[in-house]
Design an enzyme around this catalytic site. Structure first.
Site, short mmCIF file in Angstrom:
data_model
loop_
_atom_site.label_atom_id
_atom_site.label_comp_id
_atom_site.label_asym_id
_atom_site.label_seq_id
_atom_site.Cartn_x
_atom_site.Cartn_y
_atom_site.Cartn_z
CE1 TYR A 299 7.93 -15.52 -11.91
CE2 TYR A 299 6.54 -17.40 -12.45
CZ TYR A 299 7.77 -16.88 -12.10
OH TYR A 299 8.85 -17.72 -11.91
CE1 TYR A 349 9.87 -18.96 -15.18
CE2 TYR A 349 11.67 -20.53 -15.31
CZ TYR A 349 10.63 -19.95 -14.61
OH TYR A 349 10.36 -20.37 -13.34
#
Length: 397
Positions: A299, A349
């Protein structure tokens, strides 16, 4: 000893919309994008949308996007007749990898057969980059907001500076994370940022929250990604080769707590991703060790957090992440390729879901930037407030 439910569930379908620069998805609605992603995942798996009987989400009211995931609206829109399971893992993007564990738990318990995990993002009313500034004042926010800590990036900059102070980490290491992500999107048609990035261009990027410049921040994008999980037994009769869920964990230590929205961590946790204990449980469940992982989907909302996750997941020692990254270890030719899809820094994203999608494609052997002979993929969610999460996917025989 491995987890008794290791490899008992599998991801069988993935679907995604195009990715849009923030605000450019309009006039599409967020439900339209959710529907497209779920229908795409069903087609990928060879299932009817009417086969879906469960939803496993992640998110939270404070994160500002839970209201986009309304099970009743999705059922009405797609014609799903009944669900027998629906649940949400609390927290923000830290729960993305853990949501697959939530889906797996429902399947193993017999509460559902085909569970969808979906995330859709459309930043029209509120940019995620300024969510802390938009919160109502309370004792915590009254400390953060007057200090200029108005968005996640500003808060992350404090942790990054601490890592630099303790371990001598250099901005060149942050640059390498950004450059690696950009190299991996140059051949990806859907990626938002596809142009080459040089070290000189990185250092010329405007400083947004010292020591983080604009290129240390992830993209702000719109779009949707959906994943379907079922039992490994059912998966064998479906369209795609199953991608086995070897283990999933979520949670975190009290010392990490509210993370960068709190700043009360002890020194051991302050300059970290908060993943160490989750990582240890994850490896124990899957019966593997860091050296067994072939590709890592970490991440990457901010470049320093990739470095700190590499430490917490055992790819290098504590405080060694900067030098490890600068050595070229995370490139496609390195010892642990990181984010071959370009991640949230360069591709899109969607709050962690693109990493799960890439993990599935790597294990299927169909990724655009395929890691040769990859058998195990690590996917992470967060750093964020508890929970953070991890997921290990395995290629099926």
């Amino acid at each position: 000893m491995t987890w008794e439910h290791c490899d008992k569930t599998a991801i069988v379908g993935v679907g995604a919309t195009p990715y849009y620069v923030r605000g450019q998805s309009w006039p599409r609605t967020i439900n339209e994008m959710i529907g497209e992603a779920i229908l795409g995942a069903c087609a990928d798996a060879g299932l009817s949308v009417r086969d879906i009987d469960g939803f496993a989400y992640y998110g939270g009211a404070k994160a500002g996007y839970l209201d986009t995931m309304d099970t009743a609206s999705i059922m009405e829109m797609l014609g799903i007749p009944e669900v027998t399971f629906t649940a949400t893992l609390t927290g923000g993007g830290g729960g993305s990898a853990g949501a697959i564990g939530l889906a797996s738990a429902a399947i193993i318990a017999g509460d559902a057969k085909y569970v969808v995990t979906v995330m859709s993002l459309q930043q029209r009313a509120q940019r995620l980059g300024t969510v802390f500034a938009a919160l109502k004042p309370d004792p915590e926010n009254s400390f953060l907001q007057p200090s200029g800590l108005v968005g996640p990036g500003h808060l992350m900059s404090v942790l990054a500076r601490r890592h630099m102070h303790l371990y001598g980490t250099r901005r060149e290491a942050f640059a390498e994370v950004a450059i690696n992500s950009r190299l991996n999107t140059m051949n990806r048609p859907k990626a938002i940022r596809r142009t080459p990035l040089t070290l000189e261009e990185y250092f010329a990027s405007p400083m947004l929250a010292d020591p983080l410049c604009r290129l240390d921040f992830c993209l702000e994008t719109d779009g949707a990604v959906a994943v379907i999980t079922t039992s490994t037994e059912r998966a064998r009769d479906l369209k795609q080769k199953p991608v086995l869920v070897s283990a999933a964990t979520h949670g975190g230590r009290a010392e990490w707590g509210r993370a960068f929205a709190w700043m009360g961590m002890s020194d051991e946790y302050f300059a970290s991703s908060g993943h160490k204990d989750v990582a240890n449980r994850l490896y124990a469940k899957a019966g593997v060790k860091p050296s067994d992982i072939d590709v890592a989907l970490l991440y990457d909302h901010f470049t320093p957090m990739v470095i700190m996750q590499l430490e917490d997941y055992g790819f290098c020692g504590k405080g060694e992440g900067g030098a490890f990254v600068e050595s070229g270890a995370i490139r496609m030719s390195g010892s642990i390729p990181v984010n071959p899809h370009g991640g949230q820094l360069s591709e899109a994203y969607i709050i962690g879901m693109t990493h799960i999608l890439e993990g599935v494609e790597q294990m299927r052997g169909t990724a655009i930037n395929q890691v040769a002979d990859a058998e195990l993929a690590l996917v992470t969610g967060g750093p964020a407030s508890i929970p953070v999460s991890g997921l290990i996917l395995r290629r099926s025989a």
